[in-house]
Design a protein around this motif. Structure first.
Motif, PDB file in Angstrom:
ATOM      1  N   ARG A 115     -11.895  16.306  -4.076  1.00  0.00           N
ATOM      2  CA  ARG A 115     -10.497  15.985  -3.767  1.00  0.00           C
ATOM      3  C   ARG A 115      -9.719  15.627  -5.023  1.00  0.00           C
ATOM      4  NH1 ARG A 115      -9.466  11.717  -1.474  1.00  0.00           N
ATOM      5  NH2 ARG A 115     -11.464  10.765  -0.947  1.00  0.00           N
ATOM      6  N   LEU A 116     -10.389  14.990  -5.973  1.00  0.00           N
ATOM      7  CA  LEU A 116      -9.720  14.597  -7.216  1.00  0.00           C
ATOM      8  C   LEU A 116      -9.326  15.806  -8.065  1.00  0.00           C
ATOM      9  CD1 LEU A 116     -11.817  11.455  -8.251  1.00  0.00           C
ATOM     10  CD2 LEU A 116      -9.463  11.496  -7.413  1.00  0.00           C
ATOM     11  N   GLN A 117      -9.920  16.947  -7.803  1.00  0.00           N
ATOM     12  CA  GLN A 117      -9.571  18.166  -8.535  1.00  0.00           C
ATOM     13  C   GLN A 117      -8.230  18.737  -8.075  1.00  0.00           C
ATOM     14  OE1 GLN A 117     -12.767  21.046  -8.327  1.00  0.00           O
ATOM     15  NE2 GLN A 117     -14.329  19.493  -8.697  1.00  0.00           N
ATOM     16  N   ASP A 118      -7.698  18.178  -6.980  1.00  0.00           N
ATOM     17  CA  ASP A 118      -6.410  18.622  -6.439  1.00  0.00           C
ATOM     18  C   ASP A 118      -6.427  20.087  -6.011  1.00  0.00           C
ATOM     19  OD1 ASP A 118      -4.529  16.791  -5.935  1.00  0.00           O
ATOM     20  OD2 ASP A 118      -3.342  17.096  -7.739  1.00  0.00           O
ATOM     21  N   PRO A 120      -6.406  22.701  -3.050  1.00  0.00           N
ATOM     22  CA  PRO A 120      -6.000  22.657  -1.636  1.00  0.00           C
ATOM     23  C   PRO A 120      -7.163  22.891  -0.677  1.00  0.00           C
ATOM     24  CG  PRO A 120      -4.513  24.038  -2.919  1.00  0.00           C
ATOM     25  CD  PRO A 120      -5.682  23.741  -3.796  1.00  0.00           C
TER      26      PRO A 120
END
Length: 212
Positions: A115-118, A120
């Protein structure tokens, strides 16, 4: 064999690192339970080798045999996992509940990292692709999974080739333990990466990521 490292090699190495980090958590648990870790470690390392050094891939890989080196690290890690888990469960089957928690927790940590990698995560296929950035399932050429359905609300697949059974049989363990523990890992990952979805595994071997 090519002397150059590509994206797929770093991708595989990352998966090996996650798997070996999980091994470390398993060993730490065994130590806390005062199990004979020193004795077990000596036997396991002698037979299956030690975990990969915590160095960059460029520093440790055999560039004259990239595919072979990665394959050997996967096989060694799989056998050590099977050995550690089987030894622990042979001591007391009740330890499985704690191992399930360890696997689920690491799945959640992987989900948070993703999720921290952004990147989608909008549908079931996105989650399946994210999952395969972490789950160790042989080399890409092994093609162990077959997709059976893709939609916005459901992504399903089945395993057409089990790469793990031979490792577990070699150490006289039960591969069902592997799948049960990995299922808890996947559950933790899916919940953490997007809690609008859930994971289910069925007796016929079908696995699904489903929108709630």
């Amino acid at each position: 064999m090519s002397l150059f490292l590509g994206k797929v090699h770093y991708w595989l190495f990352n998966k090996i690192e996650w798997f070996e980090n999980l091994e470390e958590e398993i060993v730490n648990f065994a130590q806390k339970e005062n199990l004979p870790v020193r004795e077990w470690r000596e036997a396991i390392y002698e037979k299956y080798g030690t975990p990969t050094e915590k160095k960059s891939l460029e520093e440790i890989i055999d560039t004259s045999n990239i595919h072979g080196w990665l394959q050997s690290r996967i096989e060694a890690a799989e056998k050590r996992h099977a050995a550690w888990i089987t030894k622990i469960l042979n001591e007391n089957i009740k330890y499985k509940n704690e191992l399930i928690k360890i696997f689920e927790q690491q799945g959640k940590e992987a989900g948070r990292e993703y999720r921290l990698q952004d990147v989608p995560i909008e549908n079931t296929e996105d989650i399946y692709k994210a999952l395969n950035d972490f789950i160790l399932e042989g080399m890409p050429c092994d093609r162990v999974n077959e997709v059976t359905n893709i939609s916005e609300d459901e992504f399903s697949w089945r395993t057409v080739r089990c790469l793990h059974k031979e490792y577990w049989e070699e150490i006289k363990g039960d591969v069902k333990n592997f799948y049960e523990l990995r299922e808890s890992w996947i559950n933790g990952f899916v919940k953490e990466v997007n809690n609008k979805f859930t994971f289910q595994r069925y007796e016929n071997g079908i696995q699904k990521i489903i929108r709630k």
